[in-house]
Design a protein around this motif. Structure first.
Motif, PDB file in Angstrom:
ATOM      1  N   SER A   1       8.915  -0.107  -0.310  1.00 34.58           N
ATOM      2  CA  SER A   1       7.878   0.032   0.049  1.00 34.58           C
ATOM      3  C   SER A   1       6.428  -0.269  -0.299  1.00 34.58           C
ATOM      4  N   HIS A   2       5.608   0.178  -0.247  1.00 29.70           N
ATOM      5  CA  HIS A   2       4.129  -0.954  -0.126  1.00 29.70           C
ATOM      6  C   HIS A   2       3.952  -0.749  -2.033  1.00 29.70           C
ATOM      7  N   THR A   3       4.552   0.590  -2.637  1.00 30.44           N
ATOM      8  CA  THR A   3       4.564   0.241  -4.077  1.00 30.44           C
ATOM      9  C   THR A   3       4.902  -0.521  -4.610  1.00 30.44           C
ATOM     10  N   MET A   4       6.676  -0.724  -3.835  1.00 31.11           N
ATOM     11  CA  MET A   4       7.668  -1.731  -4.887  1.00 31.11           C
ATOM     12  C   MET A   4       7.063  -2.923  -4.783  1.00 31.11           C
TER      13      MET A   4
ATOM     14  N   ILE B   1      -5.166  -8.654  -6.771  1.00 37.59           N
ATOM     15  CA  ILE B   1      -4.140  -9.321  -6.029  1.00 37.59           C
ATOM     16  C   ILE B   1      -2.897  -8.389  -5.229  1.00 37.59           C
ATOM     17  N   THR B   2      -3.525  -8.452  -4.352  1.00 35.46           N
ATOM     18  CA  THR B   2      -2.265  -7.532  -3.409  1.00 35.46           C
ATOM     19  C   THR B   2      -1.228  -7.972  -2.305  1.00 35.46           C
TER      20      THR B   2
ATOM     21  N   ASN C   1      12.939  -9.987  -6.558  1.00 36.86           N
ATOM     22  CA  ASN C   1      12.905  -9.693  -4.948  1.00 36.86           C
ATOM     23  C   ASN C   1      12.952 -11.523  -4.379  1.00 36.86           C
ATOM     24  N   PRO C   2      13.351 -12.057  -3.687  1.00 39.59           N
ATOM     25  CA  PRO C   2      13.517 -12.983  -2.581  1.00 39.59           C
ATOM     26  C   PRO C   2      13.285 -12.504  -1.571  1.00 39.59           C
ATOM     27  N   GLU C   3      13.182 -11.596  -1.068  1.00 43.52           N
ATOM     28  CA  GLU C   3      12.413 -11.167   0.437  1.00 43.52           C
ATOM     29  C   GLU C   3      11.083 -10.777  -0.106  1.00 43.52           C
ATOM     30  N   ILE C   4      10.350 -10.655  -0.540  1.00 37.28           N
ATOM     31  CA  ILE C   4       8.847 -10.170  -0.896  1.00 37.28           C
ATOM     32  C   ILE C   4       8.319 -11.707  -1.412  1.00 37.28           C
TER      33      ILE C   4
END
Length: 344
Positions: free
Chosen positions: A322-325, A343-344, A245-248
């Protein structure tokens, strides 16, 4: 607050879905404020027109709340006033809705031994407006899971009366949480559960808080989140994989260099960027409204400006899932980069 969709009479919906009764509404005034009121729906009534024709008409009634919002708040104080006023108004809307249920269906939410605590917690979550709403939901789910998983309390999983929520049950719940969660998870969930029981006492739903004296301490030896070294950061940045995912990716790299939390980066818009002075300005979600130091200003270099790019003022800089994704994608990314750290 969501974008205002004004009606022809300068009113707009603030909170409430099609089936909610009442709805929280706002009416634009000429002095730069919005007056808040509740709109009640009492069904359809048969009306006869002047020419003798009959038709069905929605019967509605408004209740002014004597509360006002700034239409275009200019200062932090005005924005804080709007936030506090909205919280009061939403709480009133919730209470009026419960009063309607009580009169129409004989359903008593307050001061009634037949109230279902689980239903009350669900309603509390729905009307909750603060930043930790997701954690309130997490506490509701964990408590339901506890009831289902514990043979002694399994029969309460669908309906739990106030007198059945005992201190003994709360102690068992706290022990369940400490087995279920690692790190600070148990403490965080139990803190939100205690917040709900305190609100239930204040609302008159239960007479005494069963959480009093029950504490979950944070283990000082708990493993904390790991930190990436500069070499690991470079390795992560140069690692790509199919379906990423480029945005993540863009948002996480931005956070690496700016030290932002997920809850802050996900809400950034291009309006937060001062391109002329090369600065990013925003209020931290974790301390917003609770600290005068919640405002943050971050200098931007060419690399960070390239990551940000340009767009419409109200558009999100990083449209994230979402945060989980995001966490799942990050775990996959770090694994592909050969990094074995939490790492988060």
């Amino acid at each position: 607050m969501a974008k205002k969709n004004y009606r022809a009479d300068n009113t707009y919906l603030i909170e409430g879905n099609s089936g909610d009764n009442p709805k929280l509404m706002g009416r634009a005034l000429s002095d730069g404020r919005d007056s808040l009121y509740l709109e009640f729906y009492f069904g359809k009534v048969e009306v006869t027109s002047k020419n003798g024709k009959t038709y069905q008409k929605n019967e509605r009634q408004n209740e002014p709340l004597g509360l006002y919002l700034w239409q275009a708040p200019r200062t932090p104080m005005e924005r804080q006033q709007n936030k506090e006023t909205l919280e009061i108004a939403k709480r009133i809307r919730f209470e009026r809705g419960q009063e309607l249920l009580e009169r129409a269906e004989g359903y008593r939410l307050k001061k009634d031994k037949d109230v279902n605590i689980l239903a009350w917690m669900s309603a509390y979550y729905e009307s909750y407006t603060k930043a930790d709403k997701r954690e309130i939901k997490r506490a509701c789910v964990a408590f339901n899971d506890f009831l289902i998983a514990t043979s002694e309390y399994k029969n309460f999983a669908k309906a739990l009366k106030p007198q059945q929520l005992t201190k003994g049950m709360v102690i068992d719940f706290s022990e369940y949480l400490q087995k279920r969660y690692s790190g600070e998870g148990a403490h965080t969930v139990f803190a939100r559960f205690k917040k709900m029981t305190k609100a239930a006492v204040e609302a008159g739903v239960i007479m005494k808080n069963p959480c009093e004296g029950v504490v979950i301490k944070i283990d000082s030896n708990t493993l904390k989140k790991d930190v990436l070294s500069m070499e690991e950061m470079r390795r992560l940045i140069t690692t790509h994989y199919e379906g990423e995912n480029p945005e993540i990716r863009r948002a996480f790299i931005f956070c690496l260099y700016c030290g932002l939390r997920w809850c802050d980066v996900k809400d950034l818009t291009f309006a937060n960027v001062d391109y002329s002075n090369r600065l990013l300005r925003f209020e931290q979600a974790k301390t917003k409204g609770h600290s005068s130091a919640s405002g943050v200003v971050i200098p931007l270099n060419d690399g960070l400006l390239d990551l940000i790019g340009k767009g419409e003022r109200d558009a999100l800089i990083f449209p994230l899932p979402s945060h989980t994704m995001c966490l799942k994608a990050l775990r996959h990314w770090t694994k592909r980069a050969g990094i074995d750290k939490h790492i988060t």
